[in-house]
Design a protein around this motif. Sequence first.
Motif, PDB file in Angstrom:
ATOM      1  N   ALA A   1      16.750 -67.045   1.543  1.00  0.00           N
ATOM      2  CA  ALA A   1      17.519 -66.731   0.692  1.00  0.00           C
ATOM      3  C   ALA A   1      18.721 -66.245   1.019  1.00  0.00           C
ATOM      4  CB  ALA A   1      16.421 -65.386   0.432  1.00  0.00           C
ATOM      5  N   TYR A   2      19.507 -66.130  -0.324  1.00  0.00           N
ATOM      6  CA  TYR A   2      20.825 -66.108   0.000  1.00  0.00           C
ATOM      7  C   TYR A   2      20.758 -64.138   0.421  1.00  0.00           C
ATOM      8  CZ  TYR A   2      22.161 -69.645  -2.750  1.00  0.00           C
ATOM      9  OH  TYR A   2      22.791 -71.308  -2.567  1.00  0.00           O
ATOM     10  N   GLU A   3      22.026 -64.270   1.188  1.00  0.00           N
ATOM     11  CA  GLU A   3      22.203 -62.298   2.033  1.00  0.00           C
ATOM     12  C   GLU A   3      23.782 -62.923   1.710  1.00  0.00           C
ATOM     13  OE1 GLU A   3      20.953 -63.400   5.642  1.00  0.00           O
ATOM     14  OE2 GLU A   3      18.407 -63.075   5.160  1.00  0.00           O
ATOM     15  N   VAL A   4      24.286 -60.821   1.716  1.00  0.00           N
ATOM     16  CA  VAL A   4      25.241 -60.459   2.267  1.00  0.00           C
ATOM     17  C   VAL A   4      25.812 -60.376   3.411  1.00  0.00           C
ATOM     18  CG1 VAL A   4      27.087 -58.882   1.145  1.00  0.00           C
ATOM     19  CG2 VAL A   4      25.354 -59.726  -0.774  1.00  0.00           C
ATOM     20  N   ASN A   5      26.673 -61.558   3.813  1.00  0.00           N
ATOM     21  CA  ASN A   5      26.918 -60.765   4.718  1.00  0.00           C
ATOM     22  C   ASN A   5      28.619 -59.979   4.701  1.00  0.00           C
ATOM     23  OD1 ASN A   5      28.324 -60.877   7.267  1.00  0.00           O
ATOM     24  ND2 ASN A   5      28.561 -63.661   7.601  1.00  0.00           N
TER      25      ASN A   5
ATOM     26  N   ASN B   1      29.694 -70.250  -3.271  1.00  0.00           N
ATOM     27  CA  ASN B   1      29.457 -71.487  -3.098  1.00  0.00           C
ATOM     28  C   ASN B   1      28.189 -71.845  -3.364  1.00  0.00           C
ATOM     29  OD1 ASN B   1      28.783 -71.190  -0.056  1.00  0.00           O
ATOM     30  ND2 ASN B   1      30.926 -71.156   0.181  1.00  0.00           N
ATOM     31  N   VAL B   2      27.408 -72.886  -3.041  1.00  0.00           N
ATOM     32  CA  VAL B   2      26.279 -73.137  -3.230  1.00  0.00           C
ATOM     33  C   VAL B   2      25.126 -72.543  -1.365  1.00  0.00           C
ATOM     34  CG1 VAL B   2      24.637 -75.224  -3.276  1.00  0.00           C
ATOM     35  CG2 VAL B   2      25.669 -74.646  -5.147  1.00  0.00           C
ATOM     36  N   ILE B   3      26.001 -72.945  -0.652  1.00  0.00           N
ATOM     37  CA  ILE B   3      25.372 -73.162   0.311  1.00  0.00           C
ATOM     38  C   ILE B   3      25.331 -71.664   1.121  1.00  0.00           C
ATOM     39  CG2 ILE B   3      25.376 -73.189   3.232  1.00  0.00           C
ATOM     40  CD1 ILE B   3      24.716 -75.810   1.261  1.00  0.00           C
ATOM     41  N   LYS B   4      26.258 -70.693   0.631  1.00  0.00           N
ATOM     42  CA  LYS B   4      26.353 -69.162   1.247  1.00  0.00           C
ATOM     43  C   LYS B   4      26.098 -68.149   0.107  1.00  0.00           C
ATOM     44  CE  LYS B   4      29.407 -69.006   4.991  1.00  0.00           C
ATOM     45  NZ  LYS B   4      30.643 -68.318   5.361  1.00  0.00           N
ATOM     46  N   GLY B   5      26.053 -68.779  -1.079  1.00  0.00           N
ATOM     47  CA  GLY B   5      25.896 -67.671  -2.630  1.00  0.00           C
ATOM     48  C   GLY B   5      27.266 -66.730  -2.267  1.00  0.00           C
TER      49      GLY B   5
ATOM     50  N   SER C   1      28.894 -57.152  -5.185  1.00  0.00           N
ATOM     51  CA  SER C   1      28.335 -58.594  -4.138  1.00  0.00           C
ATOM     52  C   SER C   1      26.870 -58.470  -3.524  1.00  0.00           C
ATOM     53  CB  SER C   1      28.815 -59.041  -3.129  1.00  0.00           C
ATOM     54  OG  SER C   1      30.745 -59.096  -3.562  1.00  0.00           O
ATOM     55  N   GLY C   2      26.607 -57.467  -3.728  1.00  0.00           N
ATOM     56  CA  GLY C   2      25.010 -57.145  -3.023  1.00  0.00           C
ATOM     57  C   GLY C   2      24.336 -57.379  -4.552  1.00  0.00           C
ATOM     58  N   ILE C   3      24.650 -56.449  -5.239  1.00  0.00           N
ATOM     59  CA  ILE C   3      23.698 -56.306  -6.861  1.00  0.00           C
ATOM     60  C   ILE C   3      23.198 -58.214  -7.014  1.00  0.00           C
ATOM     61  CG2 ILE C   3      24.166 -55.900  -9.430  1.00  0.00           C
ATOM     62  CD1 ILE C   3      25.929 -53.591  -8.168  1.00  0.00           C
ATOM     63  N   LEU C   4      25.381 -59.170  -7.743  1.00  0.00           N
ATOM     64  CA  LEU C   4      24.512 -60.288  -7.770  1.00  0.00           C
ATOM     65  C   LEU C   4      23.880 -61.081  -6.999  1.00  0.00           C
ATOM     66  CD1 LEU C   4      28.110 -60.605  -8.766  1.00  0.00           C
ATOM     67  CD2 LEU C   4      26.341 -60.415 -10.172  1.00  0.00           C
ATOM     68  N   THR C   5      24.061 -60.963  -5.212  1.00  0.00           N
ATOM     69  CA  THR C   5      22.809 -61.839  -4.756  1.00  0.00           C
ATOM     70  C   THR C   5      21.337 -61.646  -5.126  1.00  0.00           C
ATOM     71  OG1 THR C   5      24.431 -61.458  -3.063  1.00  0.00           O
ATOM     72  CG2 THR C   5      22.512 -62.256  -2.495  1.00  0.00           C
TER      73      THR C   5
END
Length: 277
Positions: free
Chosen positions: A120-124, A244-248, A265-269
């Motif tokens: 899954a994509y995550e927000v760092n 980008n496609v790898i990190k989202g 960022s969190g909402i869109l992720t």
Amino acid sequence: MINFNGNIVGQNDNLLTQNRAFLYGDGVFETLKIVNNKILFLEDHYFRLMASMRVVRMEIPMNFTMEYLEEQILSLINYNSLSDSARARITVYRNDGGYYLPQNNTISFLIHATALDNKAYEVNENQYEVDLYKDFYVTKQLLSSIKTTNKIINITGSIYANENGLDNCILLNDSKNVVEALQGNLFMLLGNKLITPPVSEGCLNGVMRKQILALAKKLTDIEVMEEPISPFDLQKADELFLTNVIKGIQPITKYRKKEFTTKISGILTQRLNESIT
């Protein structure tokens, strides 16, 4: 015979001797993410690759269909037991022969892949600091919008970022407007406006950029805009992030003395993960 690192060896002993991607940057590429044996956004990647090959006048083989590309990538993924979560890159380059003028426009391709830790994509939300890279500029032209194997600006910019304790750098175009980051497209939240530079400014026509634009337009309280961004706008922003496609989505937490939130960022992720499950 050739001299390779101080040794005289046969020309055929080194595959790079005539390789046009190595000699002239005569190649294009796509980086893809695979999750559960599925290539994310395959159609977008395929059509961008085809468009890139046409721009640089490569001959597209008749069998080079989306199904063929998918088969070739997944066969490697499965052979290497990477189907759970992986990053793959396909590089297409013009075949050997000629100098600046190729002897022909036929192509070969190379695919390689490595494992990824997360599906899954995550927000760092760890500190992620950026600044401008001003040694070289991106030109506002069609070639800047495709992924070619000539990425020397991104390389020198990455060295600059590393030498200065930065996590990334933001590139400028020849009009001194903000274009993108070294490894992704740039988005700026200013009030209720989510802004990203248009492709005509010289930014990469990013696959994840396209996904985020589509998802953001579904948010009722956000106005999505593609318009030029000046460096002065960055310090007025409420939020900045890269895609980008790898990190989202990668939130930027600090630009110079300005610090940013990571709410959008969190909402869109979250919306991004929902869209691919």
